[in-house]
Design a protein around this motif. Structure first.
Motif, short mmCIF file in Angstrom:
data_model
loop_
_atom_site.label_atom_id
_atom_site.label_comp_id
_atom_site.label_asym_id
_atom_site.label_seq_id
_atom_site.Cartn_x
_atom_site.Cartn_y
_atom_site.Cartn_z
N ALA A 149 0.96 -1.23 -0.11
CA ALA A 149 -0.23 -0.18 0.19
C ALA A 149 0.68 1.18 0.01
O ALA A 149 0.58 2.39 -0.42
CB ALA A 149 -0.81 -0.02 1.11
N GLU A 150 2.06 1.39 0.75
CA GLU A 150 2.85 2.46 0.83
C GLU A 150 3.34 2.73 -0.82
O GLU A 150 3.62 3.72 -1.20
CB GLU A 150 4.02 2.21 1.68
N GLU A 159 0.08 8.68 5.89
CA GLU A 159 0.00 7.20 6.67
C GLU A 159 -1.08 6.51 6.00
O GLU A 159 -2.07 6.86 5.99
CB GLU A 159 0.15 7.29 8.16
N TYR A 160 -0.81 5.11 5.74
CA TYR A 160 -1.70 4.32 5.20
C TYR A 160 -2.26 3.50 6.32
O TYR A 160 -1.49 2.83 7.02
CB TYR A 160 -1.20 3.24 4.24
N HIS A 172 -6.27 -0.52 11.89
CA HIS A 172 -6.84 0.66 12.22
C HIS A 172 -8.47 0.86 12.06
O HIS A 172 -8.65 1.78 11.90
CB HIS A 172 -6.35 1.71 11.24
N SER A 173 -9.01 -0.30 12.62
CA SER A 173 -10.40 -0.31 12.37
C SER A 173 -11.28 -0.32 13.75
O SER A 173 -12.29 0.29 13.84
CB SER A 173 -10.96 -1.55 11.43
N SER A 174 -10.39 -0.86 14.74
CA SER A 174 -11.33 -1.07 15.97
C SER A 174 -11.42 0.41 16.63
O SER A 174 -10.61 1.41 16.37
CB SER A 174 -10.67 -1.86 16.99
N THR A 175 -12.49 0.37 17.67
CA THR A 175 -12.42 2.05 18.29
C THR A 175 -11.23 2.18 19.18
O THR A 175 -10.62 3.34 19.03
CB THR A 175 -13.50 1.83 19.32
N VAL A 230 -4.97 7.68 5.14
CA VAL A 230 -5.12 7.31 3.60
C VAL A 230 -5.58 5.80 4.04
O VAL A 230 -4.86 4.98 4.45
CB VAL A 230 -3.96 7.07 2.70
N ARG A 231 -6.82 5.56 3.53
CA ARG A 231 -7.54 4.25 3.57
C ARG A 231 -7.47 3.49 2.04
O ARG A 231 -7.27 3.86 1.05
CB ARG A 231 -8.89 4.28 4.06
#
Length: 269
Positions: free
Chosen positions: A158-159, A206-207, A213-216, A239-240
């Motif tokens: 992704a980077e 930042e990716y 990076h999804s949980s609370t 960035v998602r």
């Protein structure tokens, strides 16, 4: 046999490891397992090449294309760029990298070459020197672009894709793994433009993968981290996956708005 395979798959006892090859789910991925799988479907007098060669050299499928399942690729053309890996004849990492740089779609060509460089199995300057022998072949021009941008510091596919989007938009090559010194720790950004401050602030990107990076709890941690970086003079743009692969150029517009620069559009991929 097909009914038995379907039954075992449904029960979660086996998984398809390579197209046409299945393995017990308890067996972890390994270089030896990849070689054993290819040995079942590649003729003994053939040479593994292409994406399958990079996979055999240890590169993850995510870097090699959108298909999650690897398919055996092989040739009977004999060249000097061949090495044995666990008894399987395969194109050398450098030859594999050059072929993928010219043949794969641009984002995956870059992530594949970045991954091979990061693995230590290929050297960027050696690749550029060796690429001269490929002049005139299909994909040569793309391959030269990919080698110009390739960087072993990319920590994930992704980077690599994000870096290519920024370069294609005309923002120039960002710095990778940017260190930011804070009062109690050093932060590290995936990408950034440390030498292009705007009103005393710098841009970092930042990716944020869905996995991490999804949980609370993870999102609160990210928010705290970015607040701390903001105090250090860094504007962080998260960035998602949808930002990378969506059809709307929101990423380019956001970066351009901060850098006060009109992005080059439309997107190339």
């Amino acid at each position: 046999m097909p009914r038995k395979l379907a039954w075992l798959l449904a029960r979660g006892e086996i998984r398809q490891f390579l197209k046409g090859v299945y393995v017990d789910v308890r067996v972890p991925d390994s270089p030896r397992l990849r070689a054993d799988a290819l040995r079942l479907v590649v003729p003994s007098d053939a040479v593994v090449c292409g994406r399958a060669a990079a996979w055999l050299h240890g590169i993850d499928t995510t870097a090699l294309g959108p298909e999650e399942l690897m398919q055996a690729q092989w040739t009977r053309q004999v060249t000097d760029d061949v090495v044995e890996v666990d008894g399987i004849r395969v194109t050398r990492p450098a030859a594999t990298a050059l072929a993928l740089a010219m043949q794969l779609p641009r984002p995956f060509a870059l992530s594949a070459v970045d991954a091979l460089l990061r693995s230590g199995r290929a050297d960027r300057w050696a690749l550029r020197a060796a690429s001269a022998a490929y002049e005139g072949r299909p994909g040569y021009r793309q391959g030269q672009d990919i080698l110009r941008y390739a960087d072993r510091r990319a920590a994930s596919p992704a980077e690599s894709w994000l870096r290519l989007r920024l370069v294609d938009a005309g923002f120039g090559r960002p710095e990778l793994q940017v260190p930011v010194d804070g009062p109690t720790r050093t932060y590290r950004l995936d990408l950034g433009y440390p030498d292009r401050p705007v009103d005393g602030r710098r841009l970092g990107l930042e990716y944020d993968s869905d996995q991490w990076h999804s949980s609370t709890k993870q999102q609160l941690r990210d928010e705290t981290r970015r607040t701390e970086l903001d105090a250090l003079g860094w504007h962080i743009l998260p960035v998602r996956q949808t930002d990378l692969w969506g059809s709307y150029p929101a990423l380019e517009l956001a970066v351009g708005a901060f850098l006060c620069q009109e992005p080059r559009l439309p997107r190339r991929w």
